[in-house]
Design a protein around this motif. Structure first.
Motif, PDB file in Angstrom:
ATOM      1  N   SER A 106     -22.228  22.982 -25.395  1.00  0.00           N
ATOM      2  CA  SER A 106     -21.687  24.316 -25.659  1.00  0.00           C
ATOM      3  C   SER A 106     -21.479  25.125 -24.387  1.00  0.00           C
ATOM      4  O   SER A 106     -20.638  26.030 -24.354  1.00  0.00           O
ATOM      5  CB  SER A 106     -22.611  25.077 -26.615  1.00  0.00           C
ATOM      6  OG  SER A 106     -23.896  25.246 -26.037  1.00  0.00           O
ATOM      7  N   ASP A 107     -22.240  24.815 -23.327  1.00  0.00           N
ATOM      8  CA  ASP A 107     -22.087  25.558 -22.076  1.00  0.00           C
ATOM      9  C   ASP A 107     -21.126  24.876 -21.103  1.00  0.00           C
ATOM     10  O   ASP A 107     -20.996  25.295 -19.952  1.00  0.00           O
ATOM     11  CB  ASP A 107     -23.448  25.773 -21.408  1.00  0.00           C
ATOM     12  CG  ASP A 107     -24.176  24.464 -21.111  1.00  0.00           C
ATOM     13  OD1 ASP A 107     -23.673  23.396 -21.512  1.00  0.00           O
ATOM     14  OD2 ASP A 107     -25.258  24.510 -20.484  1.00  0.00           O
ATOM     15  N   ASP A 108     -20.447  23.818 -21.568  1.00  0.00           N
ATOM     16  CA  ASP A 108     -19.495  23.091 -20.723  1.00  0.00           C
ATOM     17  C   ASP A 108     -18.100  23.661 -20.964  1.00  0.00           C
ATOM     18  O   ASP A 108     -17.319  23.152 -21.768  1.00  0.00           O
ATOM     19  CB  ASP A 108     -19.544  21.598 -21.054  1.00  0.00           C
ATOM     20  CG  ASP A 108     -18.663  20.765 -20.134  1.00  0.00           C
ATOM     21  OD1 ASP A 108     -17.910  21.352 -19.332  1.00  0.00           O
ATOM     22  OD2 ASP A 108     -18.718  19.522 -20.237  1.00  0.00           O
ATOM     23  N   ALA A 109     -17.788  24.739 -20.266  1.00  0.00           N
ATOM     24  CA  ALA A 109     -16.519  25.442 -20.487  1.00  0.00           C
ATOM     25  C   ALA A 109     -15.320  24.576 -20.117  1.00  0.00           C
ATOM     26  O   ALA A 109     -14.276  24.635 -20.776  1.00  0.00           O
ATOM     27  CB  ALA A 109     -16.500  26.739 -19.682  1.00  0.00           C
ATOM     28  N   GLU A 110     -15.453  23.756 -19.090  1.00  0.00           N
ATOM     29  CA  GLU A 110     -14.316  22.950 -18.639  1.00  0.00           C
ATOM     30  C   GLU A 110     -13.907  21.928 -19.698  1.00  0.00           C
ATOM     31  O   GLU A 110     -12.721  21.759 -19.995  1.00  0.00           O
ATOM     32  CB  GLU A 110     -14.650  22.250 -17.324  1.00  0.00           C
ATOM     33  CG  GLU A 110     -13.463  21.515 -16.731  1.00  0.00           C
ATOM     34  CD  GLU A 110     -13.679  21.128 -15.280  1.00  0.00           C
ATOM     35  OE1 GLU A 110     -12.786  20.485 -14.708  1.00  0.00           O
ATOM     36  OE2 GLU A 110     -14.736  21.480 -14.717  1.00  0.00           O
ATOM     37  N   THR A 111     -14.902  21.247 -20.288  1.00  0.00           N
ATOM     38  CA  THR A 111     -14.585  20.276 -21.337  1.00  0.00           C
ATOM     39  C   THR A 111     -14.020  20.974 -22.565  1.00  0.00           C
ATOM     40  O   THR A 111     -13.081  20.480 -23.205  1.00  0.00           O
ATOM     41  CB  THR A 111     -15.840  19.474 -21.715  1.00  0.00           C
ATOM     42  OG1 THR A 111     -16.316  18.775 -20.559  1.00  0.00           O
ATOM     43  CG2 THR A 111     -15.537  18.467 -22.815  1.00  0.00           C
ATOM     44  N   ARG A 112     -14.574  22.130 -22.905  1.00  0.00           N
ATOM     45  CA  ARG A 112     -14.065  22.879 -24.055  1.00  0.00           C
ATOM     46  C   ARG A 112     -12.595  23.237 -23.859  1.00  0.00           C
ATOM     47  O   ARG A 112     -11.773  23.061 -24.768  1.00  0.00           O
ATOM     48  CB  ARG A 112     -14.891  24.150 -24.260  1.00  0.00           C
ATOM     49  CG  ARG A 112     -14.329  25.078 -25.344  1.00  0.00           C
ATOM     50  CD  ARG A 112     -15.208  26.290 -25.543  1.00  0.00           C
ATOM     51  NE  ARG A 112     -15.400  27.053 -24.318  1.00  0.00           N
ATOM     52  CZ  ARG A 112     -14.515  27.927 -23.840  1.00  0.00           C
ATOM     53  NH1 ARG A 112     -13.366  28.127 -24.476  1.00  0.00           N
ATOM     54  NH2 ARG A 112     -14.771  28.594 -22.728  1.00  0.00           N
ATOM     55  N   LEU A 113     -12.245  23.705 -22.671  1.00  0.00           N
ATOM     56  CA  LEU A 113     -10.857  24.071 -22.401  1.00  0.00           C
ATOM     57  C   LEU A 113      -9.941  22.850 -22.447  1.00  0.00           C
ATOM     58  O   LEU A 113      -8.807  22.928 -22.934  1.00  0.00           O
ATOM     59  CB  LEU A 113     -10.766  24.765 -21.042  1.00  0.00           C
ATOM     60  CG  LEU A 113     -11.407  26.153 -20.960  1.00  0.00           C
ATOM     61  CD1 LEU A 113     -11.398  26.661 -19.524  1.00  0.00           C
ATOM     62  CD2 LEU A 113     -10.695  27.137 -21.881  1.00  0.00           C
ATOM     63  N   ALA A 114     -10.438  21.704 -21.947  1.00  0.00           N
ATOM     64  CA  ALA A 114      -9.634  20.482 -21.972  1.00  0.00           C
ATOM     65  C   ALA A 114      -9.388  20.026 -23.405  1.00  0.00           C
ATOM     66  O   ALA A 114      -8.275  19.607 -23.758  1.00  0.00           O
ATOM     67  CB  ALA A 114     -10.337  19.382 -21.178  1.00  0.00           C
ATOM     68  N   LEU A 115     -10.413  20.113 -24.252  1.00  0.00           N
ATOM     69  CA  LEU A 115     -10.258  19.723 -25.648  1.00  0.00           C
ATOM     70  C   LEU A 115      -9.290  20.652 -26.374  1.00  0.00           C
ATOM     71  O   LEU A 115      -8.429  20.201 -27.140  1.00  0.00           O
ATOM     72  CB  LEU A 115     -11.622  19.727 -26.342  1.00  0.00           C
ATOM     73  CG  LEU A 115     -12.545  18.553 -25.996  1.00  0.00           C
ATOM     74  CD1 LEU A 115     -13.979  18.862 -26.403  1.00  0.00           C
ATOM     75  CD2 LEU A 115     -12.067  17.284 -26.681  1.00  0.00           C
ATOM     76  N   VAL A 267     -34.477  26.038 -29.179  1.00  0.00           N
ATOM     77  CA  VAL A 267     -33.247  25.290 -28.917  1.00  0.00           C
ATOM     78  C   VAL A 267     -33.199  24.923 -27.438  1.00  0.00           C
ATOM     79  O   VAL A 267     -33.278  25.789 -26.569  1.00  0.00           O
ATOM     80  CB  VAL A 267     -32.004  26.116 -29.299  1.00  0.00           C
ATOM     81  CG1 VAL A 267     -30.727  25.371 -28.902  1.00  0.00           C
ATOM     82  CG2 VAL A 267     -32.003  26.425 -30.790  1.00  0.00           C
ATOM     83  N   THR A 268     -33.087  23.635 -27.149  1.00  0.00           N
ATOM     84  CA  THR A 268     -33.006  23.182 -25.761  1.00  0.00           C
ATOM     85  C   THR A 268     -31.608  22.695 -25.396  1.00  0.00           C
ATOM     86  O   THR A 268     -31.295  22.547 -24.221  1.00  0.00           O
ATOM     87  CB  THR A 268     -34.008  22.046 -25.502  1.00  0.00           C
ATOM     88  OG1 THR A 268     -33.753  20.964 -26.419  1.00  0.00           O
ATOM     89  CG2 THR A 268     -35.437  22.541 -25.691  1.00  0.00           C
ATOM     90  N   GLU A 269     -30.772  22.436 -26.410  1.00  0.00           N
ATOM     91  CA  GLU A 269     -29.401  22.006 -26.142  1.00  0.00           C
ATOM     92  C   GLU A 269     -28.551  22.287 -27.368  1.00  0.00           C
ATOM     93  O   GLU A 269     -29.006  22.115 -28.499  1.00  0.00           O
ATOM     94  CB  GLU A 269     -29.357  20.512 -25.805  1.00  0.00           C
ATOM     95  CG  GLU A 269     -27.967  19.986 -25.472  1.00  0.00           C
ATOM     96  CD  GLU A 269     -27.976  18.504 -25.142  1.00  0.00           C
ATOM     97  OE1 GLU A 269     -28.111  18.171 -23.953  1.00  0.00           O
ATOM     98  OE2 GLU A 269     -27.872  17.684 -26.074  1.00  0.00           O
TER      99      GLU A 269
END
Length: 276
Positions: A106-115, A267-269
């Motif tokens: 959820s904190d991986d903004a780059e992958t989210r934008l790519a998807l 919550v850890t991830e």
């Protein structure tokens, strides 16, 4: 734009596996990403570019009857060239347009934008939650746990009963040799025979335990039995020498999330899942 070609591989050679692992390590050094069990995936697409002798991008997939779980990564210096979408389209064509499911932290903004740029839609969120039971180390070699975490006083397969105070909840524990425990819950009072109330399972991993398959019988919900059952299980694991318990729960299952939070889990991830 550089020339590319995509290779579909059903079994990675040692050289190919090493190249994929090297790309994964490069991506992990660039930003946080999950550790993927490549050996579990049955189909791998590798995109090669004339700009490098190493894989430019990789997508791996494992199919079930209703969906295809995918993982993908692109070399950091070769991103924003459409390679990710090319791989997704290749996999979608191969699986005859069956839904592709892709995870991203959820904190991986780059992958989210790519998807999102590729046209994927967010489907759900899953939390990993953990609770520390003891102050001990998580290293199994220094843990007081016997074998896969079976208490000293029990055999590999046994029945053990505990009672949760006024809730009238009884717990039977069945251990197997692989480290899996099945906890079965029953409720009773002095006037009625014991009634099945639910179950859960744990899998011992060194000094940690994975908690899963937790359910309370639908007609008995709303009576505090879930909280009482969870308390019994955690106490049993603590007495067995388990140092930490972890679980995965849907972010949409708010009652379960609140139950675990009240029991001391955090919550850890958070992992988002996208549909393509």
């Amino acid at each position: 734009m550089s020339d590319t070609h995509i290779e579909h591989i059903t079994e990675l050679s040692e050289t190919q596996a090493a190249a994929v692992r090297a790309l994964e390590e490069t991506c992990r050094n660039y930003h946080a990403c999950p550790d993927f069990p490549w050996e579990d995936y049955t189909d791998v697409w590798v995109l090669w570019s004339e700009d490098t002798s190493d894989p430019a991008a990789v997508l791996a997939a494992i199919a079930s009857p209703d969906e295809v779980e995918c993982i993908a990564m692109t070399a950091p210096e070769l991103r924003r060239r459409g390679f990710f979408t090319e791989l997704l389209d290749a996999a979608a064509d191969f699986f005859d347009d069956t839904d592709l499911i892709l995870p991203a932290k959820s904190d991986d903004a780059e992958t989210r934008l790519a998807l999102e740029a590729a046209g994927a839609e967010k489907l759900s969120t899953e939390y990993r939650m953990e609770k520390k039971l003891t102050a001990g180390t998580e290293d199994a070699s220094s843990s007081p746990v016997k074998g896969p975490g079976v208490p000293e006083e029990t055999d590999a397969r046994s029945e053990q009963a505990s009672r949760a105070g006024s809730a009238g909840l009884t717990m039977a524990v069945d251990n197997d040799e692989g480290g899996t425990r099945t906890y079965t819950f029953s409720v009773s009072d002095t006037a009625e025979p014991a009634e099945y109330a639910g179950l859960c399972r744990t899998l011992q991993e060194g000094a940690s335990a994975c908690f899963y398959d937790f359910e309370i019988d639908e007609k008995l919900r709303g009576k505090g039995l879930g909280r009482a059952a969870l308390s019994l299980v955690l106490e049993h694991l603590r007495s067995a020498g388990t140092h930490k318990v972890f679980l995965h729960v849907s972010g949409d299952n708010l009652p379960a999330v609140r139950l675990y939070e009240k029991a001391g889990f955090t919550v850890t991830e958070a992992m988002n899942y996208y549909l393509y």
